[in-house]
Design a protein around this motif. Sequence first.
Motif, PDB file in Angstrom:
ATOM      1  N   PRO A 183      14.796  13.703  -4.110  1.00  0.00           N
ATOM      2  CA  PRO A 183      15.257  12.548  -3.332  1.00  0.00           C
ATOM      3  C   PRO A 183      16.563  12.856  -2.609  1.00  0.00           C
ATOM      4  CG  PRO A 183      15.729  12.223  -5.648  1.00  0.00           C
ATOM      5  CD  PRO A 183      14.896  13.476  -5.561  1.00  0.00           C
ATOM      6  N   ARG A 184      16.859  12.072  -1.577  1.00  0.00           N
ATOM      7  CA  ARG A 184      18.111  12.238  -0.840  1.00  0.00           C
ATOM      8  C   ARG A 184      19.318  11.810  -1.670  1.00  0.00           C
ATOM      9  NH1 ARG A 184      17.357  12.062   4.745  1.00  0.00           N
ATOM     10  NH2 ARG A 184      19.609  12.431   4.885  1.00  0.00           N
ATOM     11  N   ILE A 185      19.118  10.805  -2.499  1.00  0.00           N
ATOM     12  CA  ILE A 185      20.167  10.347  -3.403  1.00  0.00           C
ATOM     13  C   ILE A 185      19.529  10.093  -4.759  1.00  0.00           C
ATOM     14  CG2 ILE A 185      19.876   7.957  -2.603  1.00  0.00           C
ATOM     15  CD1 ILE A 185      22.755   7.441  -3.399  1.00  0.00           C
ATOM     16  N   GLN A 186      20.234  10.466  -5.811  1.00  0.00           N
ATOM     17  CA  GLN A 186      19.661  10.305  -7.153  1.00  0.00           C
ATOM     18  C   GLN A 186      20.664   9.644  -8.086  1.00  0.00           C
ATOM     19  OE1 GLN A 186      16.463  12.696  -8.816  1.00  0.00           O
ATOM     20  NE2 GLN A 186      18.016  13.693 -10.073  1.00  0.00           N
ATOM     21  N   VAL A 187      20.187   8.618  -8.795  1.00  0.00           N
ATOM     22  CA  VAL A 187      20.984   7.914  -9.798  1.00  0.00           C
ATOM     23  C   VAL A 187      20.469   8.323 -11.167  1.00  0.00           C
ATOM     24  CG1 VAL A 187      21.699   5.679 -10.706  1.00  0.00           C
ATOM     25  CG2 VAL A 187      21.342   5.971  -8.242  1.00  0.00           C
ATOM     26  N   ALA A 188      21.356   8.782 -12.022  1.00  0.00           N
ATOM     27  CA  ALA A 188      20.997   9.151 -13.387  1.00  0.00           C
ATOM     28  C   ALA A 188      21.561   8.117 -14.350  1.00  0.00           C
ATOM     29  CB  ALA A 188      21.525  10.539 -13.733  1.00  0.00           C
ATOM     30  N   ILE A 189      20.703   7.619 -15.220  1.00  0.00           N
ATOM     31  CA  ILE A 189      21.110   6.637 -16.224  1.00  0.00           C
ATOM     32  C   ILE A 189      20.938   7.277 -17.592  1.00  0.00           C
ATOM     33  CG2 ILE A 189      20.687   4.341 -17.181  1.00  0.00           C
ATOM     34  CD1 ILE A 189      19.420   3.612 -14.461  1.00  0.00           C
ATOM     35  N   VAL A 190      22.029   7.405 -18.322  1.00  0.00           N
ATOM     36  CA  VAL A 190      21.994   8.027 -19.645  1.00  0.00           C
ATOM     37  C   VAL A 190      21.878   6.930 -20.693  1.00  0.00           C
ATOM     38  CG1 VAL A 190      23.174   9.542 -21.267  1.00  0.00           C
ATOM     39  CG2 VAL A 190      23.430   9.914 -18.800  1.00  0.00           C
ATOM     40  N   LYS A 217      18.173   3.930   6.209  1.00  0.00           N
ATOM     41  CA  LYS A 217      16.810   4.143   6.682  1.00  0.00           C
ATOM     42  C   LYS A 217      16.055   5.119   5.782  1.00  0.00           C
ATOM     43  CE  LYS A 217      17.903   3.132  11.519  1.00  0.00           C
ATOM     44  NZ  LYS A 217      19.282   2.696  11.225  1.00  0.00           N
ATOM     45  N   LEU A 218      16.508   5.225   4.541  1.00  0.00           N
ATOM     46  CA  LEU A 218      15.833   6.085   3.583  1.00  0.00           C
ATOM     47  C   LEU A 218      14.578   5.409   3.055  1.00  0.00           C
ATOM     48  CD1 LEU A 218      18.933   7.182   1.481  1.00  0.00           C
ATOM     49  CD2 LEU A 218      18.024   8.263   3.529  1.00  0.00           C
ATOM     50  N   ASP A 219      13.623   6.210   2.638  1.00  0.00           N
ATOM     51  CA  ASP A 219      12.451   5.669   1.964  1.00  0.00           C
ATOM     52  C   ASP A 219      12.900   5.198   0.579  1.00  0.00           C
ATOM     53  OD1 ASP A 219      10.144   5.614   0.123  1.00  0.00           O
ATOM     54  OD2 ASP A 219       9.024   6.364   1.854  1.00  0.00           O
ATOM     55  N   PRO A 220      12.798   3.898   0.288  1.00  0.00           N
ATOM     56  CA  PRO A 220      13.374   3.383  -0.954  1.00  0.00           C
ATOM     57  C   PRO A 220      12.739   3.936  -2.220  1.00  0.00           C
ATOM     58  CG  PRO A 220      12.040   1.705   0.117  1.00  0.00           C
ATOM     59  CD  PRO A 220      12.177   2.840   1.091  1.00  0.00           C
ATOM     60  N   ARG A 221      11.536   4.488  -2.109  1.00  0.00           N
ATOM     61  CA  ARG A 221      10.865   4.996  -3.305  1.00  0.00           C
ATOM     62  C   ARG A 221      11.034   6.507  -3.469  1.00  0.00           C
ATOM     63  NH1 ARG A 221       7.111   2.720  -6.762  1.00  0.00           N
ATOM     64  NH2 ARG A 221       5.835   4.185  -7.939  1.00  0.00           N
ATOM     65  N   HIS A 222      10.940   7.260  -2.366  1.00  0.00           N
ATOM     66  CA  HIS A 222      10.983   8.707  -2.453  1.00  0.00           C
ATOM     67  C   HIS A 222      12.371   9.290  -2.184  1.00  0.00           C
ATOM     68  CE1 HIS A 222       6.660   7.817  -1.612  1.00  0.00           C
ATOM     69  NE2 HIS A 222       6.524   8.692  -2.596  1.00  0.00           N
ATOM     70  N   ASP A 223      13.165   8.630  -1.333  1.00  0.00           N
ATOM     71  CA  ASP A 223      14.490   9.154  -1.008  1.00  0.00           C
ATOM     72  C   ASP A 223      15.565   8.681  -1.975  1.00  0.00           C
ATOM     73  OD1 ASP A 223      13.534  10.571   1.120  1.00  0.00           O
ATOM     74  OD2 ASP A 223      13.951   9.017   2.595  1.00  0.00           O
ATOM     75  N   VAL A 224      15.291   7.623  -2.729  1.00  0.00           N
ATOM     76  CA  VAL A 224      16.236   7.122  -3.726  1.00  0.00           C
ATOM     77  C   VAL A 224      15.606   7.338  -5.098  1.00  0.00           C
ATOM     78  CG1 VAL A 224      17.571   5.160  -4.571  1.00  0.00           C
ATOM     79  CG2 VAL A 224      17.130   5.395  -2.120  1.00  0.00           C
ATOM     80  N   GLY A 225      16.076   8.365  -5.788  1.00  0.00           N
ATOM     81  CA  GLY A 225      15.514   8.705  -7.086  1.00  0.00           C
ATOM     82  C   GLY A 225      16.286   8.072  -8.226  1.00  0.00           C
ATOM     83  N   ILE A 226      15.561   7.703  -9.268  1.00  0.00           N
ATOM     84  CA  ILE A 226      16.169   7.127 -10.468  1.00  0.00           C
ATOM     85  C   ILE A 226      15.656   7.906 -11.666  1.00  0.00           C
ATOM     86  CG2 ILE A 226      16.468   5.059 -11.880  1.00  0.00           C
ATOM     87  CD1 ILE A 226      15.756   3.426  -9.359  1.00  0.00           C
ATOM     88  N   VAL A 227      16.575   8.469 -12.441  1.00  0.00           N
ATOM     89  CA  VAL A 227      16.223   9.246 -13.626  1.00  0.00           C
ATOM     90  C   VAL A 227      16.819   8.562 -14.851  1.00  0.00           C
ATOM     91  CG1 VAL A 227      16.396  11.477 -14.791  1.00  0.00           C
ATOM     92  CG2 VAL A 227      16.208  11.384 -12.303  1.00  0.00           C
ATOM     93  N   LEU A 228      15.986   8.316 -15.853  1.00  0.00           N
ATOM     94  CA  LEU A 228      16.428   7.693 -17.104  1.00  0.00           C
ATOM     95  C   LEU A 228      16.341   8.746 -18.208  1.00  0.00           C
ATOM     96  CD1 LEU A 228      17.309   5.054 -18.501  1.00  0.00           C
ATOM     97  CD2 LEU A 228      14.893   4.574 -18.920  1.00  0.00           C
ATOM     98  N   ILE A 229      17.488   9.075 -18.817  1.00  0.00           N
ATOM     99  CA  ILE A 229      17.566  10.137 -19.816  1.00  0.00           C
ATOM    100  C   ILE A 229      17.786   9.519 -21.191  1.00  0.00           C
ATOM    101  CG2 ILE A 229      18.756  12.252 -20.494  1.00  0.00           C
ATOM    102  CD1 ILE A 229      19.766  12.466 -17.609  1.00  0.00           C
TER     103      ILE A 229
END
Length: 450
Positions: A183-190, A217-229
């Motif tokens: 993704p263009r931007i990625q949020v990681a949640i620990v 103008k990013l694709d909200p599903r593919h360009d904004v990644g969310i990772v839950l660890i």
Amino acid sequence: MHRFIVVGGGAGGLELATRLGDRYAAHKNKGDVRAQVTLVDRNPTHIWKPLLHEVAAGSMDPFTQELEYAAQARWHGFEFQQGELTGLDRANKRLTLGTVLDDDGAELLPERQLEYDTLIIAIGSTTAFFGVKGAPEFSLALDTVSQAERFRKRLIAACMRAEHQVHEPVESNPGTSSPSSEPRIQVAIVGGGATGVELSAELRNTAQVLSAYGLHKLDPRHDVGIVLIEAGPRILPALQERVSTATAELLTKLGVKLMIGETVAEVAPGMIRTASGKTVRADLTVWAAGIKAPAILSELDGLPVNRLGQLIVRRTLQTEIDDNIFALGDCAACPWPGNERNVPPRAQAAHQQASFLMKALAARLENKPLPEFTYRDFGSLVSLGHFSAVGNLMGGVIGGNMLIEGLFARFMYMSLYRLHIAALHGYARMVLDTFAHWLRRTTLPRVKLH
């Protein structure tokens, strides 16, 4: 005039101070025992802590949900003192409040001392970083409104920057994905507990709304990644496995990447390293991996605490060595008969303990034996934003144990906050408040955009 002091204006503390004020205020119940009730909190306003993940995602404007302690005190006959608990003198029944500073660092209120006859400590919990290298410096916690607002603003700024920058992806898991899929931007949640799970779902909705309003103008599903660890074998470890499984399936459908059984070893700018050697790209990192009691509790004139820093209390909620001091909520280690662990740190436990203390403190004023607190687990609910909700109902609600999800679970989750409002203002005002917020939402965007 018996002097009650409640330290901590969270769910349990504010409900208790409100009910004590209603019962013992001088202008009400003149035939009843009279008492002076004081609420102490370091902040001037209250917000229900389970809502902070919505504030962080921008789906809730905190300023429309905050309650002024001074106003609540005026309406319900108690006194409010702003300040942070910094010391306790048990022999003289006196506590110390630290200096209060304004936004510019100037002294607003000096250090003060307050005398009590009965002290109730309800100062909640804070984020536990477990000594992980870089976690306090390079990740954000969600303990306060200001922290949640800081994350929200950083998320919007990151989305706006991402569409104008050349993207050079870092492969998170070598061999499992190609750089082009990053993704263009990625949020990681620990942390895969309730806060982490709820925030991950809310963020997916936020990304869609920000795109719809043209902030990126990013694709909200593919360009904004969310990772839950999550370090454990499954998310929501405190809940039943079937609730965890159902939630994991819903998050996967929302495009949230789950990393189960991965312990975070280090948090660094722009990335997370796990104990297994994996590197996870993280433009923003949220730490929601656990809680601990505030450090001040271990410094309160010898009051015993457990390994988490919680005050050890008996089933009467009195501390082990001082009958004049009670504790409730997340900061109290209260026995749970029939279970190996103590009463869990949940809002429903704080609410039940506040109700129990109303009866116990009345007995105390009349020099009667105090009853013992028994926690009743009514189940747990986890919100997945406007997409869904999931949870289990237990005990007195249905007489058994039932997994619920979807619209009904979402309704039950929303009703928990409304019950909290009813405890503070009564059911009539709660209904009016609900209607007023519904009207306000019809004229505002679904996500706070600035």
